[in-house]
Design a protein around this motif. Structure first.
Motif, PDB file in Angstrom:
ATOM      1  N   LYS A  12       0.826  -1.217   0.000  1.00  0.00           N
ATOM      2  CA  LYS A  12       0.000   0.000   0.000  1.00  0.00           C
ATOM      3  C   LYS A  12       0.856   1.261   0.000  1.00  0.00           C
ATOM      4  CE  LYS A  12      -3.845  -2.376   2.029  1.00  0.00           C
ATOM      5  NZ  LYS A  12      -4.434  -2.862   3.231  1.00  0.00           N
ATOM      6  N   LYS A  13       1.980   1.217   0.708  1.00  0.00           N
ATOM      7  CA  LYS A  13       2.890   2.363   0.752  1.00  0.00           C
ATOM      8  C   LYS A  13       4.037   2.220  -0.249  1.00  0.00           C
ATOM      9  CE  LYS A  13       1.988   3.338   5.611  1.00  0.00           C
ATOM     10  NZ  LYS A  13       2.553   3.364   6.960  1.00  0.00           N
ATOM     11  N   ASP A  14       4.027   1.133  -1.014  1.00  0.00           N
ATOM     12  CA  ASP A  14       5.084   0.824  -1.986  1.00  0.00           C
ATOM     13  C   ASP A  14       6.459   0.835  -1.308  1.00  0.00           C
ATOM     14  OD1 ASP A  14       6.009   0.009  -4.416  1.00  0.00           O
ATOM     15  OD2 ASP A  14       5.997   1.983  -5.344  1.00  0.00           O
ATOM     16  N   ASP A  15       6.502   0.241  -0.113  1.00  0.00           N
ATOM     17  CA  ASP A  15       7.730   0.161   0.679  1.00  0.00           C
ATOM     18  C   ASP A  15       8.124  -1.307   0.805  1.00  0.00           C
ATOM     19  OD1 ASP A  15       9.863   0.714   2.311  1.00  0.00           O
ATOM     20  OD2 ASP A  15       8.652   1.138   4.092  1.00  0.00           O
ATOM     21  N   ILE A  16       9.054  -1.714  -0.040  1.00  0.00           N
ATOM     22  CA  ILE A  16       9.497  -3.098  -0.085  1.00  0.00           C
ATOM     23  C   ILE A  16      10.995  -3.110   0.199  1.00  0.00           C
ATOM     24  CG2 ILE A  16       9.658  -5.168  -1.508  1.00  0.00           C
ATOM     25  CD1 ILE A  16       7.311  -3.886  -3.162  1.00  0.00           C
ATOM     26  N   ARG A  17      11.396  -3.834   1.251  1.00  0.00           N
ATOM     27  CA  ARG A  17      12.791  -3.850   1.665  1.00  0.00           C
ATOM     28  C   ARG A  17      13.278  -5.298   1.834  1.00  0.00           C
ATOM     29  NH1 ARG A  17      12.718   0.853   6.293  1.00  0.00           N
ATOM     30  NH2 ARG A  17      11.342   2.234   5.128  1.00  0.00           N
ATOM     31  N   PHE A  18      14.493  -5.499   1.361  1.00  0.00           N
ATOM     32  CA  PHE A  18      15.121  -6.819   1.446  1.00  0.00           C
ATOM     33  C   PHE A  18      16.540  -6.678   1.962  1.00  0.00           C
ATOM     34  CE2 PHE A  18      12.064  -7.300  -2.025  1.00  0.00           C
ATOM     35  CZ  PHE A  18      11.420  -8.467  -1.648  1.00  0.00           C
ATOM     36  N   THR A  19      17.056  -7.759   2.493  1.00  0.00           N
ATOM     37  CA  THR A  19      18.477  -7.866   2.794  1.00  0.00           C
ATOM     38  C   THR A  19      19.023  -8.935   1.871  1.00  0.00           C
ATOM     39  OG1 THR A  19      18.156  -7.258   5.112  1.00  0.00           O
ATOM     40  CG2 THR A  19      20.212  -8.403   4.553  1.00  0.00           C
ATOM     41  N   ILE A  20      20.041  -8.577   1.097  1.00  0.00           N
ATOM     42  CA  ILE A  20      20.674  -9.530   0.197  1.00  0.00           C
ATOM     43  C   ILE A  20      21.942 -10.022   0.873  1.00  0.00           C
ATOM     44  CG2 ILE A  20      21.785  -9.825  -2.058  1.00  0.00           C
ATOM     45  CD1 ILE A  20      19.893  -7.715  -3.138  1.00  0.00           C
ATOM     46  N   LEU A  21      22.078 -11.332   0.969  1.00  0.00           N
ATOM     47  CA  LEU A  21      23.227 -11.957   1.610  1.00  0.00           C
ATOM     48  C   LEU A  21      24.117 -12.565   0.535  1.00  0.00           C
ATOM     49  CD1 LEU A  21      21.209 -13.677   4.452  1.00  0.00           C
ATOM     50  CD2 LEU A  21      22.595 -11.617   4.665  1.00  0.00           C
ATOM     51  N   VAL A  22      25.303 -12.021   0.377  1.00  0.00           N
ATOM     52  CA  VAL A  22      26.242 -12.480  -0.642  1.00  0.00           C
ATOM     53  C   VAL A  22      27.314 -13.324   0.045  1.00  0.00           C
ATOM     54  CG1 VAL A  22      27.873 -11.756  -2.420  1.00  0.00           C
ATOM     55  CG2 VAL A  22      25.822 -10.392  -1.992  1.00  0.00           C
ATOM     56  N   PRO A  23      27.530 -14.559  -0.431  1.00  0.00           N
ATOM     57  CA  PRO A  23      28.536 -15.412   0.210  1.00  0.00           C
ATOM     58  C   PRO A  23      29.947 -14.901  -0.030  1.00  0.00           C
ATOM     59  CG  PRO A  23      27.671 -16.485  -1.742  1.00  0.00           C
ATOM     60  CD  PRO A  23      26.879 -15.216  -1.558  1.00  0.00           C
ATOM     61  N   VAL A  24      30.773 -15.002   1.014  1.00  0.00           N
ATOM     62  CA  VAL A  24      32.171 -14.583   0.906  1.00  0.00           C
ATOM     63  C   VAL A  24      33.118 -15.744   1.180  1.00  0.00           C
ATOM     64  CG1 VAL A  24      31.775 -12.151   1.401  1.00  0.00           C
ATOM     65  CG2 VAL A  24      32.146 -13.732   3.292  1.00  0.00           C
ATOM     66  N   LYS A  25      32.588 -16.910   1.416  1.00  0.00           N
ATOM     67  CA  LYS A  25      33.438 -18.092   1.650  1.00  0.00           C
ATOM     68  C   LYS A  25      33.126 -19.127   0.630  1.00  0.00           C
ATOM     69  CE  LYS A  25      34.607 -17.779   6.433  1.00  0.00           C
ATOM     70  NZ  LYS A  25      34.729 -18.431   7.690  1.00  0.00           N
TER      71      LYS A  25
END
Length: 192
Positions: A179-192
């Protein structure tokens, strides 16, 4: 009598020796710069990036992902993010194809997964039980790994960490407010 040349030579020799000793000591002793063992670097398996998106961009991404994952599925469907999550597709009914529309209310939960609670359903002009349609979808549509359709609970559970992405990247849903067009994600990128 003191020889001026001899004193000058010894003085110049002393300066050269002093200069050589100073240079060797500077080269031989370690620097006071940062050492890798003292750096404050997280040693986890992933590095996180916080991303904020909107419905339009996410529509493109979701449908591209579905097209790749369900390329060999005989039934075509798509998802559109509007005021709620809308799933459009067709159901075979004898020799006809019935169009269907299911709407869901999305909610990001604490562990980063996404729950789509069934809100409404339209199949042609028929009113079928929601659990029946969700069960039919789970048995006949090719659903990506990590998407769990739960007909009895009338919801779809999206395990974000199980979604197959390139380079073993993982995603966590932080906020999903259409409804507020507020979409948030955390992207986890592997480092090992």
């Amino acid at each position: 009598m003191i020889n001026k040349w001899k004193i000058g030579f010894l003085l110049l020799l002393g300066i050269n020796l002093l200069f050589t000793i100073v240079m060797l000591s500077l080269v031989m002793f370690p620097s006071n710069g940062p050492q890798t063992s003292k750096l404050n670097v997280p040693m986890g398996e992933h590095v996180s990036f916080h991303v904020r998106s909107n419905k339009n961009d996410l529509n493109k991404l979701i449908n591209h992902y579905l097209k790749e994952e369900a390329a060999d599925s005989p039934i075509d469907y798509q998802i559109i993010l509007g005021k709620e999550v809308e799933l459009y597709g067709t159901l075979p009914f004898f020799s006809e194809e019935l169009s269907m529309k299911l709407t869901f209310e999305p909610k990001a939960i604490e562990n980063g997964d996404l729950v789509l609670k069934q809100k409404s359903m339209t199949i042609g002009s028929l009113h079928l039980p929601i659990s029946y349609v969700l069960n039919f979808i789970s048995e006949n549509y090719k659903i990506p790994k990590g998407v769990d359709i739960r007909p009895k609970d009338k919801l779809i559970y999206v395990n974000m960490k199980q979604l197959k992405l390139k380079s073993d990247i993982k995603i966590k849903a932080d906020k999903f407010d259409l409804k507020k067009d507020d979409i948030r994600f955390t992207i986890l990128v592997p480092v090992k």
